[in-house]
Design an enzyme around this catalytic site. Structure first.
Site, PDB file in Angstrom:
ATOM      1  N   GLY A  42       0.811  -1.182   0.024  1.00  0.00           N
ATOM      2  CA  GLY A  42      -0.080  -0.058  -0.079  1.00  0.00           C
ATOM      3  C   GLY A  42       0.817   1.381   0.157  1.00  0.00           C
ATOM      4  N   ASP A 101      -5.887   2.328  10.294  1.00  0.00           N
ATOM      5  CA  ASP A 101      -7.189   2.085  10.551  1.00  0.00           C
ATOM      6  C   ASP A 101      -7.425   1.649  11.867  1.00  0.00           C
ATOM      7  OD1 ASP A 101      -9.982   1.749   9.571  1.00  0.00           O
ATOM      8  OD2 ASP A 101      -9.591  -0.371   9.219  1.00  0.00           O
ATOM      9  N   LYS A 129      -7.465   6.963   9.822  1.00  0.00           N
ATOM     10  CA  LYS A 129      -9.090   6.846  10.155  1.00  0.00           C
ATOM     11  C   LYS A 129      -9.062   6.754  11.693  1.00  0.00           C
ATOM     12  CE  LYS A 129     -10.260   3.621   6.766  1.00  0.00           C
ATOM     13  NZ  LYS A 129     -11.237   2.678   6.259  1.00  0.00           N
ATOM     14  N   ARG A 163      -5.158   0.167  -6.888  1.00  0.00           N
ATOM     15  CA  ARG A 163      -3.677   0.816  -6.412  1.00  0.00           C
ATOM     16  C   ARG A 163      -3.347   2.042  -7.274  1.00  0.00           C
ATOM     17  NH1 ARG A 163      -2.010  -2.301  -2.036  1.00  0.00           N
ATOM     18  NH2 ARG A 163      -2.271  -4.615  -2.381  1.00  0.00           N
TER      19      ARG A 163
HETATM   20  P1  IMP Z   1      -5.167  -1.836  10.595  1.00  0.00           P
HETATM   21  O1  IMP Z   1      -4.285  -2.672  11.206  1.00  0.00           O
HETATM   22  O2  IMP Z   1      -6.710  -1.748  10.728  1.00  0.00           O
HETATM   23  O3  IMP Z   1      -4.614  -0.434  11.035  1.00  0.00           O
HETATM   24  O4  IMP Z   1      -4.882  -1.782   8.891  1.00  0.00           O
HETATM   25  C1  IMP Z   1      -4.083  -1.069   8.311  1.00  0.00           C
HETATM   26  C2  IMP Z   1      -3.959  -1.698   6.879  1.00  0.00           C
HETATM   27  O5  IMP Z   1      -5.222  -2.184   6.391  1.00  0.00           O
HETATM   28  C3  IMP Z   1      -3.525  -0.778   6.033  1.00  0.00           C
HETATM   29  O6  IMP Z   1      -2.045  -0.980   5.822  1.00  0.00           O
HETATM   30  C4  IMP Z   1      -4.189  -0.918   4.647  1.00  0.00           C
HETATM   31  O7  IMP Z   1      -3.313  -1.908   3.804  1.00  0.00           O
HETATM   32  C5  IMP Z   1      -5.487  -1.641   5.111  1.00  0.00           C
HETATM   33  N1  IMP Z   1      -6.744  -0.750   4.985  1.00  0.00           N
HETATM   34  C6  IMP Z   1      -7.291   0.034   6.166  1.00  0.00           C
HETATM   35  N2  IMP Z   1      -8.088   0.698   5.591  1.00  0.00           N
HETATM   36  C7  IMP Z   1      -8.093   0.506   4.654  1.00  0.00           C
HETATM   37  C8  IMP Z   1      -9.197   1.179   3.373  1.00  0.00           C
HETATM   38  O8  IMP Z   1      -9.994   2.234   3.585  1.00  0.00           O
HETATM   39  N3  IMP Z   1      -8.714   0.911   2.038  1.00  0.00           N
HETATM   40  C9  IMP Z   1      -7.876   0.059   1.684  1.00  0.00           C
HETATM   41  N4  IMP Z   1      -7.065  -0.650   2.624  1.00  0.00           N
HETATM   42  C10 IMP Z   1      -7.228  -0.354   4.121  1.00  0.00           C
HETATM   43 MG    MG Z   2      -0.852  -1.229   4.198  1.00  0.00          MG
END
Ligand code: IMP
Ligand code: MG
Length: 176
Positions: A42, A101, A129, A163
């Site tokens: 990403g 996230d 977020k 992407r």
């Molecule tokens: P976390 O562990 O929930 O903080 O998620 C982190 C990872 O989830 C990021 O590095 C993204 O790869 C993926 N991710 C979280 N939210 C989104 C989104 O809205 N779109 C696409 N990928 C997301």
């Molecule tokens: Mg990621």
């Protein structure tokens, strides 16, 4: 399901913000060398643009962790898929991520990297977020704070697609 997209942050705004982050990072790391760690896949578009805007010496390495698979929700389970090529001992590390996230991925990564004795470790994310946070993560540099919507583009995917969009968009799924 039908997939529709709309622009959330246009390309010019993203590029402008990345240039500002680059200036800020260059000031903060004055006299040092910064070792960027990009989280695959990403962060690739972001890290390329960001690195070009940093004026202190830059080195880069990459690692890959599992995230959402094909869905749009975090499992909370993080798995290391590809480790760094080089040691980070004694280096000033800046982790570059696409989005935070729930915070699970970064929380795991920062713990993992801290245990390898870097000189310092900071975090730079293009998107945040905050409403979705389940684990506390300290963010040093942030591009944009966004609402709780699933975003794609500028490196972010849905099921590995989108992407390559040059802007940040919101993806909506509707019954056909
Ligand atoms: P976390 O562990 O929930 O903080 O998620 C982190 C990872 O989830 C990021 O590095 C993204 O790869 C993926 N991710 C979280 N939210 C989104 C989104 O809205 N779109 C696409 N990928 C997301
Ligand atoms: Mg990621």
């Amino acid at each position: 399901m039908k997939e529709t997209t709309r622009v959330l942050i246009p390309e010019e705004k993203v590029d402008e913000r990345i240039a500002q982050l680059g200036e800020q990072i260059s000031r903060d790391y004055e006299g040092k060398q910064v070792h960027l760690i990009g989280i695959l896949k990403g962060s690739i578009f972001f890290i390329c643009e960001l690195a070009k805007r940093i004026t202190v010496p830059v080195t880069m390495d990459f690692m890959s962790v599992s995230s959402y698979g094909a869905g749009t929700k975090s499992s909370g389970v993080v798995k290391l898929i590809k480790d760094l090529d080089e040691s980070i001992e004694g280096k000033d590390i800046l982790v570059v991520e696409d989005i935070i996230d729930s915070g699970h991925t970064l929380s795991y990564l920062l713990k993992n990297l801290s245990s390898r004795n870097p000189a310092s470790i900071r975090l730079c994310t293009l998107l945040d977020k905050p409403e979705r946070r389940e684990v506390d993560v300290e963010v040093d540099y942030q591009g944009f704070s966004i609402p709780d919507e699933f975003v794609i583009g500028y490196g972010l995917d849905y099921d590995q697609r989108y992407r390559n969009l040059p802007y940040i968009g919101v993806l909506s799924l509707t019954e056909e």
